[in-house]
Write a protein that holds these residues in place. Sequence first.
Motif, short mmCIF file in Angstrom:
data_model
loop_
_atom_site.label_atom_id
_atom_site.label_comp_id
_atom_site.label_asym_id
_atom_site.label_seq_id
_atom_site.Cartn_x
_atom_site.Cartn_y
_atom_site.Cartn_z
N PHE A 39 24.59 109.51 10.01
CA PHE A 39 24.49 110.20 11.33
C PHE A 39 24.60 111.62 11.48
CE2 PHE A 39 26.15 110.40 15.72
CZ PHE A 39 25.02 109.98 16.31
N TRP A 111 13.96 106.05 15.31
CA TRP A 111 14.88 106.47 16.23
C TRP A 111 15.84 104.95 16.49
CZ3 TRP A 111 16.03 111.10 17.43
CH2 TRP A 111 14.97 111.86 17.34
N ARG A 112 15.27 103.91 16.06
CA ARG A 112 16.16 102.64 16.04
C ARG A 112 17.25 102.72 14.99
NH1 ARG A 112 11.47 99.73 16.95
NH2 ARG A 112 11.02 99.34 14.78
N ASP A 113 16.85 103.51 13.94
CA ASP A 113 17.84 103.31 12.81
C ASP A 113 18.85 104.55 13.11
OD1 ASP A 113 16.20 102.02 11.04
OD2 ASP A 113 15.41 103.60 9.85
N LEU A 114 18.44 105.64 13.84
CA LEU A 114 19.57 106.52 14.49
C LEU A 114 20.47 105.84 15.58
CD1 LEU A 114 17.40 109.97 14.20
CD2 LEU A 114 18.84 108.89 12.66
N ARG A 115 19.85 105.18 16.50
CA ARG A 115 20.63 104.43 17.37
C ARG A 115 21.52 103.58 16.70
NH1 ARG A 115 15.62 104.11 20.37
NH2 ARG A 115 15.77 102.01 19.76
N TRP A 116 21.32 102.93 15.66
CA TRP A 116 21.98 101.88 14.98
C TRP A 116 23.07 102.42 14.28
CZ3 TRP A 116 22.05 101.54 9.52
CH2 TRP A 116 23.05 100.45 9.15
N PRO A 118 25.42 104.77 15.11
CA PRO A 118 26.88 104.83 15.88
C PRO A 118 27.19 103.47 16.27
CG PRO A 118 25.05 105.69 17.10
CD PRO A 118 24.52 105.41 15.62
N VAL A 119 26.39 102.46 16.44
CA VAL A 119 26.83 101.25 16.56
C VAL A 119 27.25 100.42 15.29
CG1 VAL A 119 25.98 98.78 17.42
CG2 VAL A 119 24.95 100.87 18.43
N VAL A 203 20.01 95.65 17.07
CA VAL A 203 19.82 96.79 17.47
C VAL A 203 18.67 97.63 16.31
CG1 VAL A 203 21.06 99.21 17.36
CG2 VAL A 203 22.21 97.28 17.98
#
Length: 421
Positions: A39, A111-116, A118-119, A203
Motif C-alpha cells: 500500500f 483499484w480493487r487491489d488498492l482498496r483491498w 487497507p482492508v 473486496v
Amino acid sequence: MTTDTKNGTGRTTGRGIGLATVRGLALALLSLPGAVLCFCLSLVSIALIPIGVGIVTTPYVLTGVRAFANARRVLAAEWGGVRIPPAYRPLPENANPWARTFGMLRDPATWRDLRWLPVDMTAGFVTALLPAVLLFYPLEGFAIAAGLWRVLDGADGYWYGFVRVHDQTSAFGAAALGLVLLFLAHFWTPRLLDVHFRLTRAVLGGDQGELAERVRVLTETRRDAVDASAAELRRIERDLHDGAQARLVAVGMDLGTIEALLDKDPEQAKKLIAQTRASSVEALTELRELVRGIHPPVLAERGLGDAVRALALRLPVATEVSVDLPGRSEAPVESAAYFAVSEVLTNAVKHSGADRIWVDLHRADGMLRATVTDNGKGGAVIGAGSGLAGVERRLGTFDGVLAVSSPAGGPTMVTVEIPCA
C-alpha cells in the motif's frame, strides 16, 4: 464431537481447529507487513507519476501488488475453498512504460487491489488473528487459576477479559471464562478463517469482477472459436482444391482422351484406363483422409477410446493407450478431446525425440481428462504460434484447460481437461 463447517468443506475437529489456528496466525503475521508495504509503495509510486519517476516505477509496483493479491487468491481457494478469479485486463507484451502505467491504472481490478490492501491490514488482520486468540487466550485463564494470579496481582487486581482477578475465587472465574472461550473456539475457529476469506472475496473480487472476467473469457473464446472455424474451413477448401478436385479433373481429362483413342490406339487407351483407375483410387484415399480430418468415422461409431487407439497405431513411435471412460460424452466434447490429443501426439512425434509415448483417458469429477506423456528431451511450452497454443485456444471454447509439464531433459506431460456437462 464433530460438527460440519458452514461451507461444507470439512469438520470442526481438534485437527481442524489447530490447522485453522496455524493458518490464521500465518496469514496475520505475513499479510500485515505485506499489505502495508504494497500500500505504501503504491501510494508513493502513483504520487511520483507527475514528475515522471512514477511512470517507470508504477508498473513494477502494481505487478507486485497483483502478485500479492494472486497469492491470497490461491490461499483462499486452497485453505478456504473460496474462489476469487482475477479479472485483470491484458496488457500488450511490448508496451512502453507509459502505456503499461496508464493501462494498469485504467483497469478497475487495479483499484480493487488498492482498496483491498487497507482492508486486509485492518479487518483482514483481525479476522485472521482471532482463531489464534480464541485458542490461546483461554490458556492464560487456566494459568491464572493455577496460581499465576499471585504474580500478576496488583493494586487494582488483574483483568482477564471482563473478570477482575484478585484472589483464588476470581481466578477460578477467569478459568471458567477461559473454558467458555475454548468451547466457542471449538465451533468458531474454522468459521472465522472462512469469514476472512469471504471478506477478501467481497473486496478483492466481487460479483462485478467475476462477471467481467466471465464476459472477457467468453469474448475471447468466441473469437477463438470463430477463428478456428474459419481456419478449418480454409484448410478443407485448400485440401479439396489442391488434392481430390485436381485428381478428379485429371480423371475427367483422361477419360476424354481414352474416348478418342479407343478406335485409333486401343493399347494406349488401356494404359490410360489403368492410370485413370490409379488416379481415382488416390482421389478416394485423399477424400477419406479429408473426412477423417473433419470427423473420424471411428470416433463417431466407436467412441473416443477406440479413436485414440486407432490414432496411436498410425504413429511411428511406440504408444501405449489406457482408457477408463464409463459411457460416452457428447459428440462435441469427444471431438475436441480427440483433436487435442491428436495435436499433442503430433508435436511429441515431431519435436520431442521420444521413443515411447503414454496416453491416459479417464473421467473424474465431471471432467474428461486426457494425459499424454513422452520420454523425450522436454522443453515444450505454450507459446504464440505453437501447436499447443492452438490447442489451448480451442479448448477454451469448452471451458477446458491445457497444462504442460516439460522440464529440460524430459519427460513431458501434457494434460487436457474438458467439462463433460
